[in-house]
Design a protein around this motif. Sequence first.
Motif, mmCIF file in Angstrom:
data_model
loop_
_atom_site.group_PDB
_atom_site.id
_atom_site.type_symbol
_atom_site.label_atom_id
_atom_site.label_comp_id
_atom_site.label_asym_id
_atom_site.label_seq_id
_atom_site.Cartn_x
_atom_site.Cartn_y
_atom_site.Cartn_z
ATOM 1 N N ALA A 17 -9.752 -5.828 -2.299
ATOM 2 C CA ALA A 17 -10.105 -4.878 -3.356
ATOM 3 C C ALA A 17 -9.199 -3.651 -3.285
ATOM 4 O O ALA A 17 -8.679 -3.186 -4.302
ATOM 5 N N LYS A 18 -9.003 -3.141 -2.076
ATOM 6 C CA LYS A 18 -8.186 -1.936 -1.913
ATOM 7 C C LYS A 18 -6.740 -2.193 -2.349
ATOM 8 O O LYS A 18 -6.160 -1.402 -3.091
ATOM 9 N N ARG A 20 -5.588 -4.526 -4.377
ATOM 10 C CA ARG A 20 -5.503 -4.751 -5.822
ATOM 11 C C ARG A 20 -5.594 -3.428 -6.577
ATOM 12 O O ARG A 20 -4.873 -3.198 -7.551
ATOM 13 N N LEU A 21 -6.483 -2.551 -6.094
ATOM 14 C CA LEU A 21 -6.622 -1.242 -6.732
ATOM 15 C C LEU A 21 -5.331 -0.433 -6.622
ATOM 16 O O LEU A 21 -4.879 0.176 -7.590
ATOM 17 N N GLN A 22 -4.751 -0.432 -5.422
ATOM 18 C CA GLN A 22 -3.533 0.359 -5.232
ATOM 19 C C GLN A 22 -2.428 -0.112 -6.165
ATOM 20 O O GLN A 22 -1.701 0.692 -6.740
#
Lengths: 106, 262
Positions: A17-18, A20-22
Motif C-alpha cells: 500500500a505504501k 503504491r501510494l508513493q
Amino acid sequence: MNFLERLFGKRSSAETAKQRLQLVLVHDRAEIPPGVLALIKDDIIAVISRRVNIDREHVVVNVTHEDKASKLVVDIPLLSGTDGQAPGRSGSNAQRSTRRTPSASS
Amino acid sequence: MEEKVITVTSGKGGVGKTTTTANIGAALALLGKKVVVLDGDIGLRNLDIVMGLENRIVYDVVDYVEGRCRLRQALIRDKRAPELYLLPTAQTRDKTAINPEQMVQVCDELRKEFDYIIIDSPAGIEQGFQNALAPADRVLVVTNPEVSSVRDADRVIGLVESHEKGPVQLIINRLIPARVKKQEMLSTQDIMDVLSTEIIGIVPEDEAILSSSNRGTPVVFNGKSPAAIAYRDIARRLIGENVPLTQPQTTSWWQRLLGKTE
C-alpha cells in the motif's frame, strides 16, 4: 501476514500500500498521468536516436518529487563503439553513460 | 494570528469528518472555551444528528445569510458543555446557496463572540470545500490508514497550500493497532512518510463511536474510550498544550474482558 507468507518473503499488504501510494502521489502531484510518461519516453527516444544510438530497452523516464518540487528525470544509456556513429551525429556532444558500456570509445 | 477558525476536511467521504468536528468542538468546550461548530455540508447536513441536536433546528446559516433571521437565532446551544453551540446548515438547498465570501463574513461575525469556530467541510473539492476553506486559519485533514483516503488527503493538502491556507495538520482516524502490528494496515509512520505533514492526533478504531452517534452523544462527553481520549488530546494540542503524540496500543484479551467501552 501469516507465517507462510513471511517464510516465502511475500511483501506485507501495508508495505505494498505504501509503495503504491508513493508512486501514484508522484504523478498526482506533478499532474502527469503515468500513461503520459510512457508517451514522453517514446518521444524522447525518437528525438535522441535521430542523432545518437541509444539503448532503447533501458531508457528510464521518471517523475521525482523533492521539497515540494517535481522533476522529470530521464536516464538514456548510449550505445558505444561503431554502433554509436548514428546518422547526423556530427556536432553533438552527448555525454556517454558508462553504465552499460564502461570502455566506450569510437 | 490567533487561529480561531478551524476547518475539518478530508477529500474522501466517510473518513470521520463529522464525528471529528463534533468531538473536537465538544472537547474544546469542556476545556472552558466558547465554541461553535458549523456544518459546512449544505443539503446533506449531519453534524446536528451526530450531536443529538437535530430536533432543535429552527433557522440555519442559509437563513441568516439570506436575511431571514439574526445569527443568534440560528445558533443552537448544547447544554452539555458550558459554552458550546451548533450553527446548522440548510437541508433543502445546495452548495451554491452560500459563496466563499459569505462564509468569510459569517465567520467574521462569529469571531467576535467565540474562541473557536470549527467547520465541518463536505467531502470533495468543489464549492462546499472552497466555502469551508475560505475562512480557515487552520486546517485539519482527516484520513484513514487506507490508500484511497491517503491519496485524497494529499490532494487536499496540495489545494490548501495552493490557497495559502494553513497550517495543515493531519488526523489519522480509525487506526487499528493490531492490524498495523500484523502489517495489514498502513502505520502512522507510513502515512507520515507518504504525506510529510504534521500529525496532530491518532484516533483508534473504537466501538464506542457508533453507539455515540446512535445516541447523539459525542464520546468526549462521557467516555474513557480510546477515541474519547484521543479527541481530548487533540483539543489540548489545539489550545497549545504540549501533549506528546502517543501511538494507540493493541488491547489485550484481559483489557477487553474488563471492558474498555461503555
